[in-house]
Design an enzyme around this catalytic site. Structure first.
Site, PDB file in Angstrom:
ATOM      1  N   TYR A 163     -15.909   2.919   8.002  1.00  0.00           N
ATOM      2  CA  TYR A 163     -14.759   3.080   7.681  1.00  0.00           C
ATOM      3  C   TYR A 163     -14.070   3.455   9.293  1.00  0.00           C
ATOM      4  CZ  TYR A 163      -9.681   4.287   6.728  1.00  0.00           C
ATOM      5  OH  TYR A 163      -8.422   4.960   7.008  1.00  0.00           O
ATOM      6  N   ASP A 198      -2.354 -12.169   4.521  1.00  0.00           N
ATOM      7  CA  ASP A 198      -3.905 -11.921   4.675  1.00  0.00           C
ATOM      8  C   ASP A 198      -3.961 -11.187   5.650  1.00  0.00           C
ATOM      9  OD1 ASP A 198      -6.608 -11.177   5.189  1.00  0.00           O
ATOM     10  OD2 ASP A 198      -7.273 -12.100   3.523  1.00  0.00           O
ATOM     11  N   ALA A 239      -5.036  -1.895   5.727  1.00  0.00           N
ATOM     12  CA  ALA A 239      -5.903  -1.952   6.014  1.00  0.00           C
ATOM     13  C   ALA A 239      -7.008  -1.576   5.194  1.00  0.00           C
ATOM     14  CB  ALA A 239      -6.160  -0.398   7.567  1.00  0.00           C
ATOM     15  N   GLY A 287       0.533  -1.332   0.024  1.00  0.00           N
ATOM     16  CA  GLY A 287      -0.078  -0.002   0.080  1.00  0.00           C
ATOM     17  C   GLY A 287       0.572   1.383   0.747  1.00  0.00           C
ATOM     18  N   ASP A 297      -8.187   9.909  11.567  1.00  0.00           N
ATOM     19  CA  ASP A 297      -8.762  11.399  12.188  1.00  0.00           C
ATOM     20  C   ASP A 297     -10.451  10.441  11.398  1.00  0.00           C
ATOM     21  OD1 ASP A 297      -8.712  10.904   8.774  1.00  0.00           O
ATOM     22  OD2 ASP A 297      -8.582  13.108   8.925  1.00  0.00           O
ATOM     23  N   LEU A 302       1.143   3.501   2.304  1.00  0.00           N
ATOM     24  CA  LEU A 302       2.566   3.543   3.269  1.00  0.00           C
ATOM     25  C   LEU A 302       3.181   2.285   3.493  1.00  0.00           C
ATOM     26  CD1 LEU A 302       3.300   5.295   6.033  1.00  0.00           C
ATOM     27  CD2 LEU A 302       1.255   3.912   6.905  1.00  0.00           C
TER      28      LEU A 302
HETATM   29  N1  LIG Z   1      -4.932   6.925   2.790  1.00  0.00           N
HETATM   30  C1  LIG Z   1      -4.717   7.619   3.555  1.00  0.00           C
HETATM   31  O1  LIG Z   1      -5.442   9.343   3.456  1.00  0.00           O
HETATM   32  C2  LIG Z   1      -5.730   7.676   4.858  1.00  0.00           C
HETATM   33  C3  LIG Z   1      -5.988   8.697   5.716  1.00  0.00           C
HETATM   34  C4  LIG Z   1      -5.729   8.340   7.211  1.00  0.00           C
HETATM   35  C5  LIG Z   1      -5.310   7.158   8.062  1.00  0.00           C
HETATM   36  N2  LIG Z   1      -5.125   6.326   7.159  1.00  0.00           N
HETATM   37  C6  LIG Z   1      -4.167   4.622   7.673  1.00  0.00           C
HETATM   38  O2  LIG Z   1      -3.445   4.422   7.203  1.00  0.00           O
HETATM   39  C7  LIG Z   1      -2.992   3.421   6.912  1.00  0.00           C
HETATM   40  C8  LIG Z   1      -2.190   3.035   5.929  1.00  0.00           C
HETATM   41  O3  LIG Z   1      -3.447   3.472   4.670  1.00  0.00           O
HETATM   42  P1  LIG Z   1      -3.001   4.026   2.972  1.00  0.00           P
HETATM   43  O4  LIG Z   1      -3.137   4.970   2.739  1.00  0.00           O
HETATM   44  O5  LIG Z   1      -1.484   3.400   3.638  1.00  0.00           O
HETATM   45  O6  LIG Z   1      -4.020   2.779   2.359  1.00  0.00           O
HETATM   46  P2  LIG Z   1      -3.627   1.080   1.166  1.00  0.00           P
HETATM   47  O7  LIG Z   1      -2.599   1.978   0.435  1.00  0.00           O
HETATM   48  O8  LIG Z   1      -5.577   1.381   0.439  1.00  0.00           O
HETATM   49  O9  LIG Z   1      -3.343   0.474   1.708  1.00  0.00           O
HETATM   50  C9  LIG Z   1      -3.704  -0.498   2.977  1.00  0.00           C
HETATM   51  C10 LIG Z   1      -2.987  -1.890   2.074  1.00  0.00           C
HETATM   52  O10 LIG Z   1      -3.821  -2.851   2.627  1.00  0.00           O
HETATM   53  C11 LIG Z   1      -3.595  -3.847   2.357  1.00  0.00           C
HETATM   54  N3  LIG Z   1      -5.119  -4.591   2.753  1.00  0.00           N
HETATM   55  C12 LIG Z   1      -6.498  -4.227   2.753  1.00  0.00           C
HETATM   56  N4  LIG Z   1      -6.848  -5.904   3.234  1.00  0.00           N
HETATM   57  C13 LIG Z   1      -5.660  -6.605   3.869  1.00  0.00           C
HETATM   58  C14 LIG Z   1      -5.530  -7.676   4.746  1.00  0.00           C
HETATM   59  N5  LIG Z   1      -6.994  -8.436   4.758  1.00  0.00           N
HETATM   60  N6  LIG Z   1      -4.638  -8.297   5.097  1.00  0.00           N
HETATM   61  C15 LIG Z   1      -2.874  -7.934   4.498  1.00  0.00           C
HETATM   62  N7  LIG Z   1      -2.972  -6.277   3.800  1.00  0.00           N
HETATM   63  C16 LIG Z   1      -4.340  -5.986   3.547  1.00  0.00           C
HETATM   64  C17 LIG Z   1      -4.352  -3.067   0.873  1.00  0.00           C
HETATM   65  O11 LIG Z   1      -4.476  -4.265   0.331  1.00  0.00           O
HETATM   66  P3  LIG Z   1      -5.065  -4.917  -1.434  1.00  0.00           P
HETATM   67  O12 LIG Z   1      -4.561  -2.769  -1.730  1.00  0.00           O
HETATM   68  O13 LIG Z   1      -4.594  -5.372  -2.356  1.00  0.00           O
HETATM   69  O14 LIG Z   1      -6.463  -4.399  -0.812  1.00  0.00           O
HETATM   70  C18 LIG Z   1      -3.237  -2.543   0.595  1.00  0.00           C
HETATM   71  O15 LIG Z   1      -2.313  -2.838   0.226  1.00  0.00           O
HETATM   72  C19 LIG Z   1      -4.440   2.820   7.438  1.00  0.00           C
HETATM   73  O16 LIG Z   1      -4.522   1.704   8.484  1.00  0.00           O
HETATM   74  C20 LIG Z   1      -5.111   4.017   7.002  1.00  0.00           C
HETATM   75  O17 LIG Z   1      -6.506   3.256   7.477  1.00  0.00           O
HETATM   76  C21 LIG Z   1      -4.401   6.549   5.534  1.00  0.00           C
END
Ligand SMILES: NC(=O)c1ccc[n+]([C@@H]2O[C@H](COP(=O)([O-])OP(=O)(O)OC[C@H]3O[C@@H](n4cnc5c(N)ncnc54)[C@H](OP(=O)(O)O)[C@@H]3O)[C@@H](O)[C@H]2O)c1
Length: 302
Positions: free
Chosen positions: A138, A40, A68, A14, A110, A16
């Site tokens: 969410y 997973d 996530a 992902g 947030d 991050l």
């Molecule tokens: N993006 C934002 O603006 C934002 C804001 C606030 C907080 N956050 C938090 O920051 C963290 C990182 O977010 P991000 O932006 O990096 O999100 P992201 O790009 O969507 O990355 C999430 C990763 O988790 C993987 N994933 C989903 N379900 C899974 C599972 N069951 N087992 C293992 N991996 C799984 C996804 O894989 P697939 O792509 O294959 O589904 C993806 O690679 C999360 O906790 C998110 O809630 C993000």
């Protein structure tokens, strides 16, 4: 806290997760990068995978959970799938980490806060101990995930962040940069305020936290300052050499979405600074640095 650490990153594919892995590899750290295909977090095998990893770990074991369900709108229609990744996953990781005396750094959002602005009152940034009150599926799943981590893993850090954009994957910054080729003008909401966060800066913050003596508990980590989506979009246009005046302000009502968006969800970094951790760069400086270091990734046709 000194001493060598063995790292395991979940959600390593992902936005991050990929930055965490890149940073740790650049520092020659011992890191296991687990993409969803490799681990997973909702599966029965989580405990076994972590046990095997900890058995061969050369140093203090730290799990960075970047896995996530992050599609805020789709979560409204698929609450069970969102809960699997955001509640069941952290529950399994926290249980396994506790059994292994590993540290769990769990990333949250947030969206655990209501983000509602009362008419006539000036909003202030949310502190870590302000009452939560998610208004979306969410947000509710992420809040439940936080509780699971707090209850099950003695050595935990919960880090809430917001408005993350990185070089890998899709995000608002890339979308806005690309849209300049397709639209003369763009209407972008000006009445939602948050803290834009460059994923590599957040990754550095999480690694610093895991290495520190900061007390276990809940922290906030976002880019410093605050912005509306409108301000962020104009700044993106500025970075790519397009006329920011082509971005026009509009209200949330102009873009109805399945999940309500917070009007104000700025996160206070007070507890982060109080723990002696480095303040994140101001969001505008971070955006400039992001385009300097990663222009080819951020400015690509979508
Ligand atoms: N993006 C934002 O603006 C934002 C804001 C606030 C907080 N956050 C938090 O920051 C963290 C990182 O977010 P991000 O932006 O990096 O999100 P992201 O790009 O969507 O990355 C999430 C990763 O988790 C993987 N994933 C989903 N379900 C899974 C599972 N069951 N087992 C293992 N991996 C799984 C996804 O894989 P697939 O792509 O294959 O589904 C993806 O690679 C999360 O906790 C998110 O809630 C993000």
């Amino acid at each position: 806290m000194s001493g060598r650490i063995s790292w395991l990153v979940t959600g390593a594919g992902g936005q991050l997760g990929s930055e965490l892995v890149a940073l740790l590899r650049a520092e020659d750290e011992h890191v296991v990068a687990a993409t969803r295909a490799e681990l997973d977090v909702t599966g029965d095998g989580v405990a076994d995978v972590l046990r095997d990893w900890a058995r061969t770990a050369h140093g203090r074991p730290v799990v960075l959970n970047a896995a996530a369900w992050t599609n805020v709108d789709a979560a409204e229609a698929e609450p069970d799938a969102a809960a699997a990744a955001n509640v069941d996953g952290p529950t399994r990781l926290a249980t396994a980490c506790d059994e292994l005396s590993a540290t769990l750094v769990h990333v949250s959002t947030d969206y655990v806060f209501p983000g509602v602005v009362d008419p006539g009152s000036a909003p202030r940034p949310y502190e870590v101990d302000d009452p939560v009150g998610p208004r979306t599926v969410y947000g509710a799943t992420k809040e439940a995930g936080e509780r699971a981590v707090r209850e099950r893993a003695r050595r935990h850090y919960i880090v809430r962040t917001a408005w993350v954009y990185g070089a890998v994957g899709g995000n608002f910054v890339k979308t806005i940069a690309a849209l300049r080729h397709r639209r003369d003008t763009l209407d972008v909401v000006a009445d939602q305020i948050g803290g834009p966060t460059w994923a590599p800066d957040l990754a550095a913050g999480l690694v610093e936290l895991a290495r520190s003596d900061a007390p276990h508990g809940t922290y906030h980590c976002t880019g410093a300052g605050q912005a509306s989506w409108f301000e962020l979009a104009r700044a993106v246009f500025d970075e790519v050499g397009a006329d920011p005046e082509r971005i026009r302000p509009c209200d949330t009502a102009a873009f109805p979405r399945p999940a309500p968006r917070p009007a104000y969800s700025v996160l206070s970094g007070r507890s982060w600074s109080a723990a002696g951790l480095s303040v994140q760069p101001h969001w505008r400086d971070a955006l400039r640095s992001a385009f300097e270091s990663s222009r080819s990734s951020l400015d690509t046709p979508i």
